[in-house]
Design an enzyme around this catalytic site. Structure first.
Site, short mmCIF file in Angstrom:
data_model
loop_
_atom_site.label_atom_id
_atom_site.label_comp_id
_atom_site.label_asym_id
_atom_site.label_seq_id
_atom_site.Cartn_x
_atom_site.Cartn_y
_atom_site.Cartn_z
N LYS A 116 31.45 50.58 40.55
CA LYS A 116 30.92 49.49 41.51
C LYS A 116 29.33 49.78 41.89
O LYS A 116 29.07 51.14 42.19
CB LYS A 116 31.69 49.47 42.90
CG LYS A 116 31.46 48.26 43.83
CD LYS A 116 31.89 46.99 43.20
CE LYS A 116 33.37 46.82 43.66
NZ LYS A 116 34.04 45.47 43.02
N1 GLU Z 1 33.71 42.40 41.64
C1 GLU Z 1 34.84 42.01 40.82
C2 GLU Z 1 35.96 42.92 41.55
O1 GLU Z 1 35.99 43.33 42.55
C3 GLU Z 1 34.74 41.87 39.39
C4 GLU Z 1 34.89 43.07 38.92
C5 GLU Z 1 34.28 42.90 37.05
O2 GLU Z 1 34.81 41.65 36.64
O3 GLU Z 1 34.19 43.81 36.50
O4 GLU Z 1 37.01 42.97 40.92
#
Ligand code: GLU
Length: 427
Positions: A116
């Site tokens: 992240k």
């Molecule tokens: N930000 C989204 C989540 O927290 C999507 C992550 C992604 O598609 O890699 O799941």
């Protein structure tokens, strides 16, 4: 793409999300008798990068922003997870979110680990040009640790297709100057995005609600829904749960909360928000506080805002039968205990919002194979995956008499640990 919005009026900034993530891991480790060394591996991200991002602002001045990328675990596949733009971003927040991505991808059983990223900024006060320069500078700063087979970012709070396109373009130009769509997901369709990705988080959530309602013998047509946050995840969750027959009766965004016990149409509210910039002053609805929103008598509560919304302070007052977490980390470990005692079924974030990353996986597959799938194919595959993930988690919950978060964690940690053990330590 609509941007995520959130209600921060009860966000408890003193609760550290990474500590919550560690508590969840420790509780799971105890249940499954996890080896101490393996526990230590999982307790800290493999790598956390902090970057300083000088940006030329529209008034000619230079402003320096701080950004992060946390790569938690890649035993099962490349790191995967979004990038958020928000004033509350911190190193501990991205560390927690990256750990939750590891579990989410394992629950969905897709071949990724967890990552992240985030930039500390107020996206509402940046011009389009400033946002582009900040995004490209961030892409440049993390370019050496991301890649189609190493770490694949995606949208998160206050980022969307536009930002993904700039990151793909910057990365592609830096790394050989040829187009590499598979480095990032959540892209606009014109440059390799997937049909169905925009709605995917909400669609996945609606599937988990459908499955939970069937298990609990709840009729969706008699069900009422409260949604905290009317951004991408909140809007599509609300719309797709409404399509199953439920009635939305209260909803919020960063500017306020509205309630009408006779029902609020999702389509009409979206139009109102497009025209006025907020859900506030929706005709026929009363204005309420964030606490009143969360404590409204309803069948399904969907937190779709930020972390730490359901805490030990308000958990005892929640009247919903099902909580489906569209956002990441909305419920603290203390609150989980209270909700479990009160027999409220929590569909945890790492299961409920896994539809987003699942369709990200489909987007990546399409890019790697230079294919385009139909929306129907994407949605069908998503339904199959999420229905299976729900059943896997529900079985563990049922057999072990643990809450759904613990059940999801048991499934996820076991899958990740198996991969670590099989691969072994090197050197
Ligand atoms: N930000 C989204 C989540 O927290 C999507 C992550 C992604 O598609 O890699 O799941």
């Amino acid at each position: 793409m609509s941007k995520a919005s959130f209600d921060n009026s009860s966000a408890n900034n003193t609760i550290n999300p990474f500590e919550n993530a560690l508590t969840q891991l420790s509780e799971t480790a105890k249940i499954i008798g996890l080896d101490n060394g393996l526990h230590q591996i999982l307790a800290s991200p493999k790598r956390v990068l902090t970057v300083s991002l000088p940006v030329r602002m529209d008034n000619g001045e230079i402003k320096v922003f701080i950004g992060f990328r946390s790569q938690h675990n890649d035993a099962r596949g490349p790191f995967k997870g979004g990038i958020r733009y928000h004033p509350q971003v911190s190193i501990d927040e991205v560390k927690a979110l990256s750990m939750w991505m590891t579990w989410k991808c394992a629950v969905a059983n897709i071949p990724y680990g967890g990552g992240k990223g985030g930039i500390i900024c107020d996206p509402k006060n940046l011009s389009a040009g400033e946002t582009e320069r900040l995004t490209r500078r961030y892409a440049f700063a993390i370019a050496d640790i991301i890649g189609p087979h190493t770490d694949i970012p995606a949208p998160d709070v206050y980022t969307g297709g536009k930002e993904m396109a700039w990151i793909m373009d910057t990365y592609s130009m830096m790394k050989g100057n040829y187009v590499q769509p598979e480095v990032i997901t959540g892209k606009p369709i014109a440059i390799g995005g997937s049909l169905g990705r925009n709605e995917a988080t909400g669609r996945g959530l609606a599937i988990t609600v459908r499955e939970a309602a069937a298990r609990l013998k709840i009729n969706m047509k008699d069900s009422t829904v409260v949604v905290q946050g009317f951004g991408n995840a909140g809007q599509f969750s609300a719309q797709l749960v409404e399509e199953q027959g439920a009635t939305m009766i209260a909803v919020s965004d960063s500017k306020g909360c509205v309630r009408n016990r006779n029902g609020i149409s999702v389509v009409k509210l979206r139009k109102h928000k497009e025209e006025t910039g907020s859900v506030v002053n929706y005709p026929g609805a009363e204005s309420i506080s964030n606490d009143e929103l969360l404590e409204t008598d309803c069948t399904i509560l969907i937190p779709a805002a930020l972390e730490n919304q359901i805490t030990k302070q308000n958990a005892g007052k929640i009247k919903a039968k099902i909580i489906a977490e569209a956002s990441n980390g909305p419920t603290t470990p203390d609150a989980d205990k209270i909700l479990f005692q009160n027999q409220i079924l929590v569909i945890p974030d790492i299961l409920a919002n896994g539809g987003g990353v699942t369709v990200s996986y489909f987007e990546w597959l399409q890019n790697l194979r230079r294919e385009y799938w139909t929306e129907q194919e994407v949605n069908n595959r998503l339904d199959t995956n999420i229905t299976k993930a729900f059943a896997d988690v529900y079985d563990i919950h049922d057999k072990n008499k643990v809450d759904m978060r613990k059940a999801s964690m048991i499934l996820a940690v076991n899958r990740v640990v198996e991969a670590i053990k099989i691969r072994g330590l090197w050197p």
